[in-house]
Design a protein around this motif. Structure first.
Motif, PDB file in Angstrom:
ATOM      1  N   LEU A 193       3.576 139.667  21.302  1.00 42.14           N
ATOM      2  CA  LEU A 193       4.220 140.961  21.536  1.00 42.14           C
ATOM      3  C   LEU A 193       3.210 141.977  22.062  1.00 42.14           C
ATOM      4  CD1 LEU A 193       6.796 142.676  21.309  1.00 42.14           C
ATOM      5  CD2 LEU A 193       6.138 143.221  18.946  1.00 42.14           C
ATOM      6  N   SER A 194       1.980 141.888  21.597  1.00 39.79           N
ATOM      7  CA  SER A 194       0.932 142.816  22.037  1.00 39.79           C
ATOM      8  C   SER A 194       0.684 142.695  23.533  1.00 39.79           C
ATOM      9  CB  SER A 194      -0.357 142.543  21.256  1.00 39.79           C
ATOM     10  OG  SER A 194      -1.397 143.394  21.696  1.00 39.79           O
ATOM     11  N   ASN A 195       0.780 141.468  24.064  1.00 38.10           N
ATOM     12  CA  ASN A 195       0.469 141.236  25.475  1.00 38.10           C
ATOM     13  C   ASN A 195       1.706 141.250  26.370  1.00 38.10           C
ATOM     14  OD1 ASN A 195      -2.300 140.847  24.884  1.00 38.10           O
ATOM     15  ND2 ASN A 195      -1.884 138.728  24.257  1.00 38.10           N
ATOM     16  N   ALA A 196       2.889 141.408  25.775  1.00 42.60           N
ATOM     17  CA  ALA A 196       4.120 141.292  26.562  1.00 42.60           C
ATOM     18  C   ALA A 196       4.436 142.589  27.295  1.00 42.60           C
ATOM     19  CB  ALA A 196       5.278 140.927  25.646  1.00 42.60           C
ATOM     20  N   VAL A 197       4.848 142.453  28.554  1.00 42.29           N
ATOM     21  CA  VAL A 197       5.343 143.593  29.320  1.00 42.29           C
ATOM     22  C   VAL A 197       6.789 143.880  28.918  1.00 42.29           C
ATOM     23  CG1 VAL A 197       5.847 144.474  31.626  1.00 42.29           C
ATOM     24  CG2 VAL A 197       3.804 143.059  31.240  1.00 42.29           C
ATOM     25  N   ASN A 198       7.557 142.816  28.770  1.00 45.70           N
ATOM     26  CA  ASN A 198       8.951 142.936  28.336  1.00 45.70           C
ATOM     27  C   ASN A 198       9.055 142.389  26.916  1.00 45.70           C
ATOM     28  OD1 ASN A 198      11.690 142.989  27.934  1.00 45.70           O
ATOM     29  ND2 ASN A 198      12.174 141.456  29.507  1.00 45.70           N
ATOM     30  N   PRO A 199       9.340 143.233  25.935  1.00 45.83           N
ATOM     31  CA  PRO A 199       9.341 142.762  24.546  1.00 45.83           C
ATOM     32  C   PRO A 199      10.558 141.930  24.167  1.00 45.83           C
ATOM     33  CG  PRO A 199       9.957 145.067  24.617  1.00 45.83           C
ATOM     34  CD  PRO A 199       9.592 144.690  26.023  1.00 45.83           C
ATOM     35  N   ALA A 200      11.639 142.015  24.952  1.00 43.93           N
ATOM     36  CA  ALA A 200      12.908 141.401  24.557  1.00 43.93           C
ATOM     37  C   ALA A 200      12.797 139.908  24.267  1.00 43.93           C
ATOM     38  CB  ALA A 200      13.976 141.670  25.607  1.00 43.93           C
ATOM     39  N   PRO A 201      12.218 139.075  25.169  1.00 38.18           N
ATOM     40  CA  PRO A 201      12.175 137.634  24.872  1.00 38.18           C
ATOM     41  C   PRO A 201      11.298 137.295  23.673  1.00 38.18           C
ATOM     42  CG  PRO A 201      10.939 138.139  26.884  1.00 38.18           C
ATOM     43  CD  PRO A 201      11.686 139.370  26.518  1.00 38.18           C
ATOM     44  N   ILE A 202      10.219 138.058  23.446  1.00 32.81           N
ATOM     45  CA  ILE A 202       9.356 137.793  22.296  1.00 32.81           C
ATOM     46  C   ILE A 202      10.105 138.088  21.002  1.00 32.81           C
ATOM     47  CG2 ILE A 202       7.110 138.234  21.248  1.00 32.81           C
ATOM     48  CD1 ILE A 202       7.053 137.061  24.111  1.00 32.81           C
ATOM     49  N   VAL A 203      10.792 139.244  20.981  1.00 33.57           N
ATOM     50  CA  VAL A 203      11.574 139.598  19.793  1.00 33.57           C
ATOM     51  C   VAL A 203      12.647 138.544  19.548  1.00 33.57           C
ATOM     52  CG1 VAL A 203      13.154 141.290  18.788  1.00 33.57           C
ATOM     53  CG2 VAL A 203      11.120 142.067  20.027  1.00 33.57           C
ATOM     54  N   ALA A 204      13.301 138.077  20.627  1.00 36.16           N
ATOM     55  CA  ALA A 204      14.355 137.066  20.488  1.00 36.16           C
ATOM     56  C   ALA A 204      13.807 135.762  19.918  1.00 36.16           C
ATOM     57  CB  ALA A 204      15.015 136.819  21.841  1.00 36.16           C
ATOM     58  N   ASP A 205      12.562 135.415  20.272  1.00 34.28           N
ATOM     59  CA  ASP A 205      11.971 134.164  19.799  1.00 34.28           C
ATOM     60  C   ASP A 205      11.645 134.187  18.308  1.00 34.28           C
ATOM     61  OD1 ASP A 205      12.115 132.939  22.237  1.00 34.28           O
ATOM     62  OD2 ASP A 205      10.036 133.367  22.810  1.00 34.28           O
ATOM     63  N   TYR A 206      11.282 135.365  17.796  1.00 35.75           N
ATOM     64  CA  TYR A 206      10.743 135.412  16.435  1.00 35.75           C
ATOM     65  C   TYR A 206      11.615 136.165  15.427  1.00 35.75           C
ATOM     66  CZ  TYR A 206       6.338 133.581  18.268  1.00 35.75           C
ATOM     67  OH  TYR A 206       5.383 132.788  18.845  1.00 35.75           O
ATOM     68  N   SER A 207      12.543 136.989  15.904  1.00 33.01           N
ATOM     69  CA  SER A 207      13.286 137.860  14.990  1.00 33.01           C
ATOM     70  C   SER A 207      14.780 137.547  15.024  1.00 33.01           C
ATOM     71  CB  SER A 207      13.058 139.329  15.359  1.00 33.01           C
ATOM     72  OG  SER A 207      13.700 140.182  14.436  1.00 33.01           O
ATOM     73  N   GLN A 208      15.431 137.780  13.898  1.00 34.47           N
ATOM     74  CA  GLN A 208      16.873 137.579  13.830  1.00 34.47           C
ATOM     75  C   GLN A 208      17.627 138.709  14.522  1.00 34.47           C
ATOM     76  OE1 GLN A 208      17.557 137.230   9.573  1.00 34.47           O
ATOM     77  NE2 GLN A 208      17.385 134.989   9.667  1.00 34.47           N
ATOM     78  N   THR A 209      17.020 139.886  14.621  1.00 36.63           N
ATOM     79  CA  THR A 209      17.656 141.045  15.258  1.00 36.63           C
ATOM     80  C   THR A 209      17.106 141.211  16.666  1.00 36.63           C
ATOM     81  OG1 THR A 209      17.799 142.130  13.100  1.00 36.63           O
ATOM     82  CG2 THR A 209      18.136 143.507  15.048  1.00 36.63           C
ATOM     83  N   PRO A 210      17.974 141.235  17.685  1.00 29.30           N
ATOM     84  CA  PRO A 210      17.480 141.332  19.066  1.00 29.30           C
ATOM     85  C   PRO A 210      16.896 142.707  19.370  1.00 29.30           C
ATOM     86  CG  PRO A 210      19.872 141.499  19.022  1.00 29.30           C
ATOM     87  CD  PRO A 210      19.449 141.156  17.627  1.00 29.30           C
ATOM     88  N   TYR A 211      16.105 142.754  20.420  1.00 28.21           N
ATOM     89  CA  TYR A 211      15.523 144.015  20.872  1.00 28.21           C
ATOM     90  C   TYR A 211      16.597 144.867  21.538  1.00 28.21           C
ATOM     91  CZ  TYR A 211      12.841 147.275  23.760  1.00 28.21           C
ATOM     92  OH  TYR A 211      12.348 148.406  24.365  1.00 28.21           O
ATOM     93  N   ARG A 212      16.630 146.143  21.183  1.00 27.01           N
ATOM     94  CA  ARG A 212      17.579 147.069  21.808  1.00 27.01           C
ATOM     95  C   ARG A 212      16.784 148.131  22.560  1.00 27.01           C
ATOM     96  NH1 ARG A 212      20.291 145.870  16.876  1.00 27.01           N
ATOM     97  NH2 ARG A 212      22.392 145.059  17.257  1.00 27.01           N
ATOM     98  N   ASP A 213      17.016 148.193  23.843  1.00 21.73           N
ATOM     99  CA  ASP A 213      16.254 149.087  24.721  1.00 21.73           C
ATOM    100  C   ASP A 213      16.849 150.493  24.690  1.00 21.73           C
ATOM    101  OD1 ASP A 213      14.363 149.919  26.530  1.00 21.73           O
ATOM    102  OD2 ASP A 213      15.479 149.216  28.283  1.00 21.73           O
ATOM    103  N   VAL A 214      16.800 151.117  23.514  1.00 24.68           N
ATOM    104  CA  VAL A 214      17.343 152.459  23.329  1.00 24.68           C
ATOM    105  C   VAL A 214      16.397 153.264  22.443  1.00 24.68           C
ATOM    106  CG1 VAL A 214      19.774 151.832  23.623  1.00 24.68           C
ATOM    107  CG2 VAL A 214      18.722 151.702  21.353  1.00 24.68           C
ATOM    108  N   PHE A 215      16.513 154.585  22.542  1.00 19.95           N
ATOM    109  CA  PHE A 215      15.750 155.482  21.676  1.00 19.95           C
ATOM    110  C   PHE A 215      16.531 155.701  20.377  1.00 19.95           C
ATOM    111  CE2 PHE A 215      13.921 156.559  25.800  1.00 19.95           C
ATOM    112  CZ  PHE A 215      12.560 156.601  25.486  1.00 19.95           C
ATOM    113  N   LEU A 216      15.801 155.714  19.277  1.00 20.50           N
ATOM    114  CA  LEU A 216      16.408 155.899  17.959  1.00 20.50           C
ATOM    115  C   LEU A 216      15.921 157.195  17.333  1.00 20.50           C
ATOM    116  CD1 LEU A 216      15.906 152.291  16.513  1.00 20.50           C
ATOM    117  CD2 LEU A 216      17.939 153.195  17.668  1.00 20.50           C
ATOM    118  N   GLY A 217      16.851 157.923  16.716  1.00 23.46           N
ATOM    119  CA  GLY A 217      16.477 159.113  15.972  1.00 23.46           C
ATOM    120  C   GLY A 217      15.717 158.737  14.713  1.00 23.46           C
TER     121      GLY A 217
END
Length: 709
Positions: free
Chosen positions: A289-313
């Motif tokens: 994840l540290s070296n990834a330009v796009n975090p989505a596939p890394i998050v998908a590989d290791y986490s049960q919750t997918p990456y969401r490309d949104v800002f959170l309050g």
């Protein structure tokens, strides 16, 4: 001729052979059918008044009820607790229905087709229909006759096409179920009405009951609790306990067997080796994840919750995430950190100051479904967009297309609420000018939206979050199972269950009593199998291991008590406690009377207590504040002379000495008809509750469900 003669010569032998063959055929058929007959004889889920209800019939009724519950609740599946409630409700309903049918048939009470039709279509609709959610207006909460008629129209659809057939069949099945409930409810209503009207209320009884309800009192009292007297001061013999049991045997009847068992549980939890394995994997995830330009596939590989490309309050982040996000720079990393049963990694992708939510209006137009229609849809969308851009209110246009659209008002939404509609919509929602329409295309639809309002800007963060839970490995699970299997196989485990379990560090729950029909053991999910095994295990002391989800239960059968009259050994302690309290009451009363006390204060001093008060007690008060049900004080409130010390007298919680300090009479006017009706209704309620229990006892109910479920 020679052949015929040979047959004649051996005729006797042939008759014997044919006879044996026929006998074998008949016996074979008899034995085969006998097995069927034997199976049928054994297939008794329960028996009511001699009528056998098979497991198949019981299961079918449960399925009907479950489907009905799903339709009423709108749920596609039912949880374990609801399933258990339905199974018990079906059992009680089937027993009640058969007992009721037996009695009403003898009495000639029936429900005619005309009466049933009137309960559905007439002026006085059945209470069953009035209570079903899909026949109730959601706005007013009242019965909606139009909704019922719409339901029946579907039920009576003639020659439905294949697409409609499934819905019509479902509605027909549901209506048959509802119709049966209507009949049963009405039949019971008639039966209870007959019983209650057989119990008359005369003028004197009605007038006396009214007068008693109108007279209330404030009472000052002193109470010596039975708990303040040591049990050693009184003696209850075994003969007294047995005499009480024999006199009240009818109070100790059980419909279902009781099961006594001892058990302990062992949770299947991750081992330290499991934690180490996930931690090792999490460090690998951190590097990727540290070296990834796009975090989505890394998050998908290791986490049960997918990456969401949104800002959170900030309020959408956990305390740990928020602490990291507030101080981190873009692309900074956190973790891997162990929090509970998981390892977490965070990467700050971006941060901004922007509105938290937007108030949005939206219209969706289906995209072209056929080749050549693209231009038509495009022209239609452009015309709508143009009308709004030229000043026609968005709500007016939306309502003209769909009167039920509420002007296209979608309410308030955050970025995370809109992410499923795509990044273009999120971008438009948070950046487009207020009050200006926007056209967008998403798969299958063309959208026109307009932002009405936005909240004030707040700090928002875009995080890549990897959540790696630590679960028990197969090796860990096998190790625990091997350990428990060895325990169950230990010599003398049946005799030394508690002792051996304690040596291993297991906490045993000893001699737990449950009904053979209880659905769970101590609220442990899916533990019905433990009770079922124990109820049907013929050998006392048997030990068995049960594999539940993430839990193992090891149980020992202590005793199975058949249905019927509970043995004295099982109720003697309760009887003894009751008799002990009765003797304590006698002792307290005699001790106080011997002191010749004349005031509440003197009694309070004698028992080292204090004077207390209760207000507005009358003869019918069921629950006296702070005391519960104490009939002795009900009697005092109505009949004791004012300001006179009454007692000492035996109560449920202790011995009472009381004084009426004030008494008042109600100002209601006596209406003989209304009072009699009130008492008849009360009688009807009691009869409804008690009649089925009396019929169960008289006609007989044999509950065998624990053998099958």
């Amino acid at each position: 001729m020679a052949t015929l003669q040979k047959i004649r010569d051996k005729g006797t032998l042939l008759v014997i052979v044919i006879g044996v063959a026929l006998l074998a055929f008949v016996l074979g058929d008899l034995l085969t059918s006998g097995r069927t007959l034997f199976g049928r004889a054994q297939d008794k889920a329960f028996v009511v008044n001699g009528e056998v209800i098979s497991t198949h019939e019981f299961a079918d009724k449960i399925t009907q009820f479950e489907e009905f519950q799903k339709m009423v609740s709108g749920q596609s599946s039912l949880d374990e607790n609801m399933t258990a409630q339905i199974r018990e409700a079906v059992y009680q309903q089937m027993i009640r229905g058969r007992l009721l049918n037996h009695q009403t048939a003898k009495l000639g009470i029936t429900i005619s087709k005309a009466e049933l039709n009137d309960l559905v279509h007439g002026q006085f609709i059945s209470p069953v229909l009035q209570q079903l959610p899909f026949f109730v207006d959601p706005q007013s909460g009242r019965f909606d006759r139009a909704a019922l008629m719409e339901f029946l129209t579907i039920v009576n659809t003639p020659n439905p096409n294949p697409q409609e057939q499934a819905v019509v069949s479902q509605y027909k099945t549901m209506w048959l179920f509802i119709e049966e409930m209507i009949k049963t409810q009405r039949l019971e209503e008639k039966y209870i009405s007959l019983l209650s009207n057989a119990v008359i209320v005369n003028d004197m009884e009605a007038k006396n009951a009214f007068n008693l309800s109108q007279r209330s009192a404030d009472i000052a009292y002193v109470m010596q609790s039975y708990f303040t007297v040591p049990d050693s001061t009184v003696t209850v013999t075994d003969e007294e306990v047995k005499a009480f049991y024999n006199k009240h045997k009818g109070s100790f009847k059980m419909e279902s067997p009781l099961v006594k068992l001892s058990y302990f549980t062992k949770a299947i939890t991750p081992s330290e080796e499991d934690y180490a394995e996930v931690e090792k994997e999490s460090r690998k995830a951190f590097d990727e994840l540290s070296n990834a330009v796009n975090p989505a596939p890394i998050v998908a590989d290791y986490s049960q919750t997918p990456y969401r490309d949104v800002f959170l309050g900030e309020y959408l982040l956990t305390p740990t995430q928020l602490e990291f996000a507030r101080t981190a720079s873009i692309n900074d990393m956190h973790g891997p950190s162990r929090e509970g049963d998981a390892f977490h990694i965070y990467k700050l992708i971006d941060k901004t100051v922007a509105p938290d939510s937007v108030h949005i209006r939206m219209m969706a137009i289906p995209d072209a479904s056929m080749v050549g229609q693209d231009s038509i849809v495009t022209h239609f969308v452009d015309s709508i967009y143009g009308a709004i851009a030229n000043g026609t209110p968005f709500a007016q246009v939306a309502n003209s297309l769909n009167p039920n659209s509420n002007g296209g008002d979608m309410g308030w939404a955050r970025e995370i609420d809109l992410v499923s509609l795509g990044p273009d919509l999120v971008n438009a929602a948070f950046n487009a000018p207020l009050g200006r329409p926007v056209k967008l295309s998403v798969p299958g639809q063309r959208l026109i939206l307009q932002i009405e309002e936005r909240t004030r800007p707040v700090n928002k963060y875009k995080l890549a979050i990897i959540d790696m839970p630590v679960l028990p490995s197969e090796k860990t699970s096998n190790n625990i199972d091997n350990e428990l299997n060895q325990f169950v196989s230990t010599p003398d485990v049946e005799k030394k269950f508690n002792e051996l379990a304690s040596e291993k560090g297991y906490m045993v729950m000893p001699n737990i009593t449950v009904s053979a029909n209880d659905f769970t053991l101590a609220q442990i999910p899916s533990s019905r199998q433990v009770i079922s095994w124990a109820a049907n295990e013929k050998k006392t002391g048997s030990v068995k291991k049960f594999d539940l989800t993430n839990l193992r239960v090891i149980a020992r059968v202590e005793k199975v008590i058949p249905s019927g009259t509970t043995p004295l050994s099982e109720v003697s302690s309760g009887i003894r406690s009751q008799l002990v309290n009765e003797k304590k009451a006698e002792k307290i009363i005699n001790d106080l009377k011997a002191q010749n006390l004349t005031s509440l204060e003197a009694y309070a001093t004698a028992i080292n207590s204090k004077t207390d008060t209760v207000r507005f007690v009358n003869f019918n008060t069921q629950n006296i504040t702070g005391l519960g049900f104490e009939p002795i004080l009900n009697a005092v409130s109505t009949f004791a002379p004012m300001n006179k010390v009454v007692g000492p007298a035996k109560g449920n919680m202790g011995v009472y000495v009381a004084t009426v300090t004030d008494r008042s009479e109600g100002e209601d006017e006596y209406d003989a008809k209304e009072q009699k009706n009130r008492m008849l209704n009360s009688n009807a309620y009691r009869l409804q509750m008690q009649s089925i229990e009396v019929l169960k006892d008289k006609l007989g109910v044999e509950d065998n469900r624990s053998r099958f479920y």
